[in-house]
Design a protein around this motif. Structure first.
Motif, mmCIF file in Angstrom:
data_model
loop_
_atom_site.group_PDB
_atom_site.id
_atom_site.type_symbol
_atom_site.label_atom_id
_atom_site.label_comp_id
_atom_site.label_asym_id
_atom_site.label_seq_id
_atom_site.Cartn_x
_atom_site.Cartn_y
_atom_site.Cartn_z
ATOM 1 N N ASN A 170 -5.124 -79.919 -37.034
ATOM 2 C CA ASN A 170 -4.834 -81.220 -37.785
ATOM 3 C C ASN A 170 -6.550 -82.152 -37.732
ATOM 4 O O ASN A 170 -6.665 -82.052 -36.525
ATOM 5 C CB ASN A 170 -4.123 -82.371 -37.024
ATOM 6 C CG ASN A 170 -2.461 -81.690 -37.325
ATOM 7 O OD1 ASN A 170 -2.109 -81.324 -38.366
ATOM 8 N ND2 ASN A 170 -1.581 -81.988 -36.304
ATOM 9 N N ASN B 202 -1.255 -87.252 -50.472
ATOM 10 C CA ASN B 202 -1.500 -86.364 -49.522
ATOM 11 C C ASN B 202 -2.895 -86.068 -49.318
ATOM 12 O O ASN B 202 -3.284 -85.210 -49.951
ATOM 13 C CB ASN B 202 -0.599 -85.266 -49.559
ATOM 14 C CG ASN B 202 0.901 -85.631 -49.453
ATOM 15 O OD1 ASN B 202 1.331 -86.553 -48.619
ATOM 16 N ND2 ASN B 202 1.791 -84.950 -50.318
ATOM 17 N N GLY C 247 -6.349 -88.342 -39.528
ATOM 18 C CA GLY C 247 -4.947 -89.079 -40.066
ATOM 19 C C GLY C 247 -4.252 -89.105 -38.570
ATOM 20 O O GLY C 247 -4.826 -88.821 -37.478
ATOM 21 N N ARG D 185 -6.061 -83.604 -43.987
ATOM 22 C CA ARG D 185 -5.054 -83.556 -43.007
ATOM 23 C C ARG D 185 -5.369 -82.290 -42.141
ATOM 24 O O ARG D 185 -5.312 -82.480 -40.751
ATOM 25 C CB ARG D 185 -3.469 -83.423 -43.794
ATOM 26 C CG ARG D 185 -2.827 -84.673 -44.242
ATOM 27 C CD ARG D 185 -1.746 -84.479 -44.567
ATOM 28 N NE ARG D 185 -1.538 -83.223 -45.072
ATOM 29 C CZ ARG D 185 -1.109 -82.755 -46.515
ATOM 30 N NH1 ARG D 185 -0.901 -83.593 -47.412
ATOM 31 N NH2 ARG D 185 -1.334 -81.567 -46.773
#
Length: 97
Positions: A33, A77, A36, A81
């Motif tokens: 990740n 989205n 975010g 991310r």
């Protein structure tokens, strides 16, 4: 997700990791990740990574891409991310050229 795209992203992560304390180093895995909720990077770290990735994409693909544009920032989205979503986004941009 192409190996060549991942190679560019991982080279950019290596550059960024050289500036971070060892405990904050970014893991090079498609599932890592980036930004975010549970991402490893703050906004400044993300900007540094994006600049590095653009440099390596140019080196590896001979194409100048702008990763943080209106398209990327307005997506429901975020492509930032994780490494997998970022790689997919980059590959899409490379195919548009």
């Amino acid at each position: 997700m192409s190996e060549k795209t991942l190679k560019s992203i991982y080279a950019a992560i290596d550059d960024l990791n050289e500036t971070l304390p060892a405990s904050d180093a970014i893991t090079k895995s498609p599932e890592t990740n980036l930004y975010g909720g549970d991402g490893d990077l703050d906004s400044l770290g993300l900007v540094q990574l994006i600049v590095n990735i653009e440099k390596y994409i140019y080196r590896d693909f001979s194409k100048a891409l702008v990763l943080a544009d209106d398209k990327a920032l307005s997506m429901k989205n975020s492509p930032f991310r994780n490494i997998k979503t970022l790689s997919g986004y980059i590959e899409g941009l490379l195919h548009e050229e």
